[in-house]
Design an enzyme around this catalytic site. Structure first.
Site, mmCIF file in Angstrom:
data_model
loop_
_atom_site.group_PDB
_atom_site.id
_atom_site.type_symbol
_atom_site.label_atom_id
_atom_site.label_comp_id
_atom_site.label_asym_id
_atom_site.label_seq_id
_atom_site.Cartn_x
_atom_site.Cartn_y
_atom_site.Cartn_z
ATOM 1 N N HIS A 1 -9.229 6.968 -8.742
ATOM 2 C CA HIS A 1 -9.219 5.650 -9.022
ATOM 3 C C HIS A 1 -9.089 5.457 -10.541
ATOM 4 O O HIS A 1 -9.479 4.410 -11.074
ATOM 5 C CB HIS A 1 -10.538 4.802 -8.453
ATOM 6 C CG HIS A 1 -10.712 4.930 -6.891
ATOM 7 N ND1 HIS A 1 -11.655 4.656 -6.284
ATOM 8 C CD2 HIS A 1 -9.653 5.041 -6.110
ATOM 9 C CE1 HIS A 1 -11.643 4.607 -5.263
ATOM 10 N NE2 HIS A 1 -10.208 4.892 -4.801
ATOM 11 N N HIS B 1 -12.150 0.101 -4.223
ATOM 12 C CA HIS B 1 -11.093 1.054 -4.111
ATOM 13 C C HIS B 1 -9.992 0.285 -4.448
ATOM 14 O O HIS B 1 -9.999 -0.866 -4.334
ATOM 15 C CB HIS B 1 -11.012 1.604 -2.550
ATOM 16 C CG HIS B 1 -12.085 2.443 -2.268
ATOM 17 N ND1 HIS B 1 -12.044 3.640 -1.997
ATOM 18 C CD2 HIS B 1 -13.333 2.406 -2.198
ATOM 19 C CE1 HIS B 1 -13.212 4.191 -1.513
ATOM 20 N NE2 HIS B 1 -14.119 3.374 -1.782
HETATM 21 C C1 LIG Z 1 -5.883 11.041 -3.286
HETATM 22 C C2 LIG Z 1 -6.134 9.685 -3.524
HETATM 23 C C3 LIG Z 1 -6.930 8.936 -2.775
HETATM 24 C C4 LIG Z 1 -7.029 7.560 -2.899
HETATM 25 N N1 LIG Z 1 -7.879 6.643 -1.964
HETATM 26 C C5 LIG Z 1 -7.900 5.483 -2.093
HETATM 27 C C6 LIG Z 1 -8.553 4.633 -1.008
HETATM 28 O O1 LIG Z 1 -8.846 5.095 -0.050
HETATM 29 N N2 LIG Z 1 -8.335 3.452 -1.181
HETATM 30 C C7 LIG Z 1 -7.853 2.767 -2.273
HETATM 31 O O2 LIG Z 1 -7.686 1.484 -2.432
HETATM 32 N N3 LIG Z 1 -7.065 3.313 -3.226
HETATM 33 C C8 LIG Z 1 -7.089 5.080 -3.179
HETATM 34 N N4 LIG Z 1 -6.393 5.424 -4.191
HETATM 35 C C9 LIG Z 1 -6.039 4.804 -5.279
HETATM 36 C C10 LIG Z 1 -4.580 4.008 -4.998
HETATM 37 O O3 LIG Z 1 -4.002 4.794 -3.968
HETATM 38 C C11 LIG Z 1 -3.729 4.200 -6.129
HETATM 39 O O4 LIG Z 1 -4.684 3.343 -7.332
HETATM 40 C C12 LIG Z 1 -2.618 3.411 -6.103
HETATM 41 O O5 LIG Z 1 -2.004 3.649 -4.944
HETATM 42 C C13 LIG Z 1 -1.597 3.390 -7.477
HETATM 43 O O6 LIG Z 1 -0.420 2.616 -7.079
HETATM 44 P P1 LIG Z 1 0.631 2.642 -8.319
HETATM 45 O O7 LIG Z 1 1.595 1.774 -7.866
HETATM 46 O O8 LIG Z 1 -0.131 2.571 -9.604
HETATM 47 O O9 LIG Z 1 1.165 4.108 -8.531
HETATM 48 P P2 LIG Z 1 1.988 5.157 -7.143
HETATM 49 O O10 LIG Z 1 1.654 4.469 -5.998
HETATM 50 O O11 LIG Z 1 1.168 6.295 -7.612
HETATM 51 O O12 LIG Z 1 3.422 5.214 -7.654
HETATM 52 C C14 LIG Z 1 4.027 5.762 -8.755
HETATM 53 C C15 LIG Z 1 5.373 6.078 -8.247
HETATM 54 O O13 LIG Z 1 6.185 6.446 -9.350
HETATM 55 C C16 LIG Z 1 6.875 7.588 -8.985
HETATM 56 N N5 LIG Z 1 7.249 8.293 -10.263
HETATM 57 C C17 LIG Z 1 6.621 8.791 -11.191
HETATM 58 N N6 LIG Z 1 7.246 9.215 -12.412
HETATM 59 C C18 LIG Z 1 8.493 8.838 -11.944
HETATM 60 C C19 LIG Z 1 9.637 8.899 -12.703
HETATM 61 N N7 LIG Z 1 9.595 9.347 -14.053
HETATM 62 N N8 LIG Z 1 10.895 8.735 -12.110
HETATM 63 C C20 LIG Z 1 10.779 8.083 -10.731
HETATM 64 N N9 LIG Z 1 9.799 7.984 -10.096
HETATM 65 C C21 LIG Z 1 8.479 8.423 -10.657
HETATM 66 C C22 LIG Z 1 5.825 8.473 -8.042
HETATM 67 O O14 LIG Z 1 6.533 9.622 -7.476
HETATM 68 C C23 LIG Z 1 5.191 7.541 -7.279
HETATM 69 O O15 LIG Z 1 6.101 7.274 -6.032
HETATM 70 C C24 LIG Z 1 -6.402 6.879 -3.932
HETATM 71 C C25 LIG Z 1 -5.531 7.725 -4.728
HETATM 72 C C26 LIG Z 1 -5.233 8.936 -4.385
HETATM 73 C C27 LIG Z 1 -4.282 9.774 -5.114
#
Ligand SMILES: Cc1cc2nc3c(=O)[nH]c(=O)nc-3n(C[C@H](O)[C@H](O)[C@H](O)COP(=O)(O)OP(=O)(O)OC[C@H]3O[C@@H](n4cnc5c(N)ncnc54)[C@H](O)[C@@H]3O)c2cc1C
Length: 645
Positions: free
Chosen positions: A579, A622
């Site tokens: 997180h 979460h």
């Molecule tokens: C293992 C795990 C378990 C978790 N469990 C929970 C849970 O049960 N409940 C909950 O609420 N939260 C949970 N979380 C947290 C939650 O999933 C994340 O906080 C949230 O999904 C983050 O979203 P985001 O949009 O910030 O990033 P992300 O969803 O990570 O998206 C970033 C995207 O950008 C892409 N990217 C990165 N760099 C580049 C680049 N240079 N060029 C093109 N694309 C790129 C990546 O491939 C990815 O698809 C968990 C996280 C993880 C990793």
């Protein structure tokens, strides 16, 4: 011993996976086809937030939206879609120094096909361990590899965000609630297998794209745990989505109960809109730099293009309106720095010409820290450990394939968020406040942002209303699991750490992972809270009626009793909660923020960050529900800005 299960599992899952492919069009286009379009908005990152924004902006038919995603679409893919999948595989790696909570699917995490495979620098505070920092590298991003829990934080925590943004009202509970509701589709409770433990529908959304609901199956070790927690004065709450999450709740999960499959931003936001002519996604495309118009205009720097790499070739794509950065908590600061936005001194060290000196980029990294206490159960219980029995595994596979239900579609339901005073027995919450103050007194070079955050944190601890810890009952063993035995693990975590870490470029090569300095457990208070949790967890297990179910404590070893021994154990055995947040914080300029309350990077006129890196402070929750809500709200802000041009 687990091999037959894994093999059978893949064979049996085939039919279900095939069924999914017909409902989601592959985004595969070549770079040339992608570049043949003119785009109003380029979204970098097709993850949780990025695909939400892509879906919402492409509702406006005269806008053209392009998305660059480094990973690929994984539909159909049983590793992603099956909630439990290789549960038993995950226990095989347990007992090592990297304890992973049981709900993690190790076919996904730690697998470069889906995970960015990043980790922290080893530090003394982590017993020189390099801590894996899981992040999804696929369409759907981390929502496609996470544990699917669906929670919101407490009203005062969002009020804290508001306070850090000059009380603009945008990111208070009231500012976010319409978007929490818009993002989710709350499904009815299945047959209430556990009377008195079903969530209510208070403050739920029913029309959104992300399907959520409670579990449909519970281990028989769950009811005695609930009764015991209640008898320890920890109440069951039925309205955990109402802005007060304190208590024991039957946590909602993002699982489609009809199919028994994971709901992520790919299935919720991309698949239903894959046919839109104004939405084009290039997967397998890694953005390497954001380019700006020469000179700084009245509104600041103007982002015009994005460079990216696909199949070892470099390209540039133009955005006429905005560039939206949604690459997540580690890659967003990396890309900002590679583009000349960040701490000017650090950028110069790497030979990068600073376009904007924003020292907050990559700082303020915060993470939940967890520790487990594992108990062996007396005979007669069914837990996830039963998957070590091939007959049970085969039976569950059949149930899953025929109905989408059973243990393969189940998660751990009993989740508790509590302030210190409610959970901790000794020392009292007052002494944890002393520990908090003592930790602050030891800090040097506290930034204005950290100072403001610590004032908020102090008021939360002393007020005793905001949860400071989370405890999850896992119906299975995590450490030193013996096949044929059943276990229960209490996974407990710190919600508001004092420690602050950072993530910065390690190289000017965009393909080199950034350097993550977690600083986890560098503040004594953080370790002290985990120590208190390790002291509390046996109390749960030793209290009736649960005590009748417990055979023995497996981990930490019972002979570890002194504070020093337990703190050493914590440093050697803790796991992060995944997180992590805050590295491009949405905070007022005076406090050193990176983006304003419209999520526009300070000093630019059309570069927004929309992902978990803008969260200003850690939440006792979460995070994904708030990530979706932020992306929903930001999409409306962008549409409004476009219409008012
Ligand atoms: C293992 C795990 C378990 C978790 N469990 C929970 C849970 O049960 N409940 C909950 O609420 N939260 C949970 N979380 C947290 C939650 O999933 C994340 O906080 C949230 O999904 C983050 O979203 P985001 O949009 O910030 O990033 P992300 O969803 O990570 O998206 C970033 C995207 O950008 C892409 N990217 C990165 N760099 C580049 C680049 N240079 N060029 C093109 N694309 C790129 C990546 O491939 C990815 O698809 C968990 C996280 C993880 C990793």
């Amino acid at each position: 011993m687990y091999f037959p299960f894994t093999l059978l599992f893949y064979l049996s899952i085939l039919a279900r996976s095939r069924g999914q492919s017909s409902v989601c069009k592959s985004p595969l286009v070549s770079p040339a086809e992608f570049l043949a379009e003119q785009y109003d908005y380029i979204i970098i990152g097709g993850g949780t937030a990025g695909l939400t924004v892509a879906a919402r902006l492409s509702e406006v038919v005269n806008l053209s939206i392009g998305v660059l995603e480094a990973g690929y679409l994984h539909i159909p893919d049983a590793n992603v879609s099956t909630p439990v999948c290789d549960h038993r595989n995950s226990t095989q790696v347990k007992g090592t120094d990297t304890q992973r909570p049981a709900d993690y699917n190790t076919n996904l995490t730690g697998n470069p096909e889906y995970d960015w495979m990043m980790s922290t620098d080893p530090q003394v505070s982590t017993a020189n361990r390099s801590i894996p920092q899981l992040r999804g590298k696929l369409m759907g991003g981390s929502s496609a590899i996470n544990s699917m829990a669906w929670t919101r934080a407490s009203i005062p925590e969002y009020a804290g965000w508001d306070a850090l943004n000059n009380y603009s009202g945008e990111w208070s509970w009231d500012g976010l609630l319409p978007y929490f509701l818009k993002s989710e589709r709350r499904k009815p409770n299945p047959v209430p297998r556990l009377p008195g433990f079903m969530p209510s529908y208070y403050e739920d959304g029913f029309l959104g794209p992300v399907e959520v609901g409670p579990n449909a199956l519970y281990s028989d070790i769950v009811p005695p745990y609930i009764d015991t927690m209640n008898q320890l004065d920890i109440p069951t709450i039925y309205d955990a989505m109402s802005g007060n999450i304190s208590g024991l709740t039957n946590v909602l999960v993002a699982i489609d109960r009809e199919t028994g499959t994971r709901v992520d931003s790919s299935t919720a936001h991309y698949c239903p809109n894959a046919g839109r002519p104004n939405l084009r996604i290039l997967s397998g495309a890694t953005a390497t730099r954001i380019l700006f118009q020469d000179g700084i205009g009245e509104g600041g720097l103007r982002a015009t293009d994005v460079s990216f790499m696909s199949n070892n070739s470099y390209y540039t794509v133009n955005a006429t309106q905005e560039v939206i950065l949604s690459t997540g908590v580690f890659k967003t600061p990396q890309l900002l720095e590679l583009s000349g936005i960040g701490n000017a001194t650090l950028l110069k060290e790497f030979g990068i010409d600073p376009l904007l000196d924003l020292p907050g980029v990559g700082e303020n990294l915060q993470e939940h820290i967890f520790i487990t206490t594992d108990f062996e159960l007396n005979g007669g219980y069914t837990t996830f450990d039963n998957f070590s029995n091939p007959a049970f595994a085969a039976e569950q596979m059949e149930i899953y394939n025929n109905t989408g239900g059973g243990w393969l579609a189940a998660t751990s339901p009993a989740v508790t968020f509590l302030p210190h005073a409610a959970l901790l027995v000794s020392p009292s919450s007052a002494s944890l406040l002393d520990s908090f103050d003592a930790s602050l007194a030891q800090l040097s070079n506290v930034t204005p942002l950290a100072q403001a955050q610590y004032e908020l944190q102090r008021s939360w601890i002393s007020g005793g209303q905001i949860p400071e810890v989370e405890t999850i009952q896992l119906p299975e063993g995590v450490v030193d699991v013996v096949a044929g035995q059943n276990y229960m693990t209490v996974l407990s975590g710190l919600m508001h750490p004092v420690s602050r870490g950072s993530v910065h470029i390690n190289s000017t090569n965009p393909l080199v992972a950034p350097r993550i300095i977690g600083n986890y457990l560098t503040a004594d208070y953080d370790a002290q809270v985990l120590l208190e949790l390790l002291r509390f967890n046996p109390k749960i297990a030793l209290s009736p009626p649960l005590s009748a179910s417990i055979a023995s404590q497996v981990s930490p070893p019972a002979d570890l009793q002194s504070d020093d021994d337990l703190i050493s154990f914590i440093r050697e055995a803790f796991a992060v909660g995944d997180h992590v947040l805050g590295t491009a914080a949405m905070v007022s300029k005076e406090l050193g923020g990176v983006v304003d309350e419209k999520l526009v990077v300070y000093g630019t006129e059309n570069l927004r960050v929309i992902d978990v890196s803008v969260f200003p402070t850690e939440l006792a929750a979460h995070l994904q529900a708030t990530v979706y809500a932020i992306a929903e709200k930001a999409s409306d802000m962008i549409k409004l800005a476009y219409q008012s041009q």
